[in-house]
Design an enzyme around this catalytic site. Structure first.
Site, PDB file in Angstrom:
ATOM      1  N   SER A 169       6.106  -1.774  -2.026  1.00  0.00           N
ATOM      2  CA  SER A 169       6.180  -2.714  -3.156  1.00  0.00           C
ATOM      3  C   SER A 169       5.203  -2.300  -4.259  1.00  0.00           C
ATOM      4  O   SER A 169       4.201  -2.963  -4.478  1.00  0.00           O
ATOM      5  CB  SER A 169       5.942  -4.157  -2.704  1.00  0.00           C
TER       6      SER A 169
ATOM      7  N   SER B 122       2.628   4.812   1.079  1.00  0.00           N
ATOM      8  CA  SER B 122       3.234   5.327   2.307  1.00  0.00           C
ATOM      9  C   SER B 122       2.157   6.049   3.113  1.00  0.00           C
ATOM     10  O   SER B 122       1.387   6.834   2.566  1.00  0.00           O
ATOM     11  CB  SER B 122       4.357   6.311   1.947  1.00  0.00           C
ATOM     12  N   GLY B 123       2.059   5.727   4.395  1.00  0.00           N
ATOM     13  CA  GLY B 123       1.055   6.346   5.254  1.00  0.00           C
ATOM     14  C   GLY B 123      -0.279   5.639   5.273  1.00  0.00           C
ATOM     15  O   GLY B 123      -1.209   6.063   5.968  1.00  0.00           O
ATOM     16  N   SER B 124      -0.403   4.528   4.533  1.00  0.00           N
ATOM     17  CA  SER B 124      -1.681   3.806   4.484  1.00  0.00           C
ATOM     18  C   SER B 124      -1.953   3.019   5.763  1.00  0.00           C
ATOM     19  O   SER B 124      -3.105   2.687   6.056  1.00  0.00           O
ATOM     20  CB  SER B 124      -1.722   2.860   3.281  1.00  0.00           C
ATOM     21  N   GLY B 125      -0.890   2.709   6.515  1.00  0.00           N
ATOM     22  CA  GLY B 125      -1.066   1.960   7.757  1.00  0.00           C
ATOM     23  C   GLY B 125      -0.489   0.557   7.728  1.00  0.00           C
ATOM     24  O   GLY B 125      -0.716  -0.226   8.660  1.00  0.00           O
ATOM     25  N   LYS B 126       0.272   0.229   6.689  1.00  0.00           N
ATOM     26  CA  LYS B 126       0.836  -1.121   6.558  1.00  0.00           C
ATOM     27  C   LYS B 126       1.606  -1.559   7.794  1.00  0.00           C
ATOM     28  O   LYS B 126       1.357  -2.626   8.359  1.00  0.00           O
ATOM     29  CB  LYS B 126       1.793  -1.205   5.357  1.00  0.00           C
ATOM     30  N   SER B 127       2.575  -0.733   8.181  1.00  0.00           N
ATOM     31  CA  SER B 127       3.442  -1.100   9.308  1.00  0.00           C
ATOM     32  C   SER B 127       2.667  -1.191  10.610  1.00  0.00           C
ATOM     33  O   SER B 127       2.882  -2.101  11.413  1.00  0.00           O
ATOM     34  CB  SER B 127       4.588  -0.088   9.456  1.00  0.00           C
TER      35      SER B 127
ATOM     36  N   GLY C 188       0.842  -1.192   0.000  1.00  0.00           N
ATOM     37  CA  GLY C 188       0.000   0.000   0.000  1.00  0.00           C
ATOM     38  C   GLY C 188       0.874   1.238   0.000  1.00  0.00           C
ATOM     39  O   GLY C 188       2.095   1.154   0.153  1.00  0.00           O
TER      40      GLY C 188
END
Length: 197
Positions: free
Chosen positions: A106, A34-39, A32
């Site tokens: 990615s 950057s900033g989408s909340g993946k991590s 997703g």
């Protein structure tokens, strides 16, 4: 180029590790913007699985670039190599009987498809953390969108470099509509349905 290498068969197999751990192993690939909340979601899921006694490991994009991939930049070629290396590391963790969670932008479908194709079908789950770019930009937890808009960062995904949303992921998480815990809970249901836990 001649390569004098052969594969050494280990005496402890993936099946042995899985039997000892009491659960399936494989790769959960978070993708997703950057900033989408993946991590954040990957971290929450990792915590929930750890509490259940599940053997896991989390690979995060920024952390990997501090070490293993510190020699790579953000060109299309370097991004491809970044994901290739991560895919190989993730496969090793899955082979050791762990559920490995990977949180990487990615951006290219072909790179994610290459990782998927390198694993048995039942050992790879693609999770698309879908969040509108204006919301990601409003969050901007690392200040990267602002730098990209000001021209200080070139080739930033979603601004002047493309992001190719997954075509057929196993799970789509709408992180604008659901909080981190709710998204992680949705993934727990998926893992139970798939028989991973």
């Amino acid at each position: 180029m001649e390569r004098n290498i052969t594969w050494h068969q280990a005496s402890v197999s993936q099946k042995d590790y899985r039997n000892k751990n009491g659960h399936h192993s494989g790769v959960i690939w978070f993708t997703g913007l950057s900033g989408s909340g993946k991590s954040s979601i990957a971290n929450q899921l990792n915590h929930l699985l750890h509490e259940r006694g599940i053997h896991t490991y989390l690979l995060d994009g920024d952390n990997i670039r501090h070490g293993l991939n510190s020699d790579l930049g953000f060109s299309a070629e370097d991004r491809e190599e970044n994901i290739r290396r991560i895919g190989e590391v993730a496969k090793l963790f899955a082979d050791s009987g762990a559920i490995v969670l990977t949180a990487f932008i990615s951006p290219y479908q072909k790179d994610r498809d290459r990782i998927r194709a390198s694993l048995p079908e039942e050992d790879f789950l693609e999770v698309y953390v879908d969040c509108p770019i204006d919301e990601c930009e409003a969050r901007d937890p690392k200040g990267l969108y602002e730098k990209a808009r000001q021209g200080h960062i070139k080739g930033f995904t979603g601004i002047d470099s493309p992001y190719e949303a997954p075509i057929d992921p196993e799970q789509v998480l709408h992180s604008f509509d659901y909080d981190v815990k709710s998204c992680a809970d949705q993934l727990l249901v998926l893992l139970e349905e798939k028989g991973w836990i």
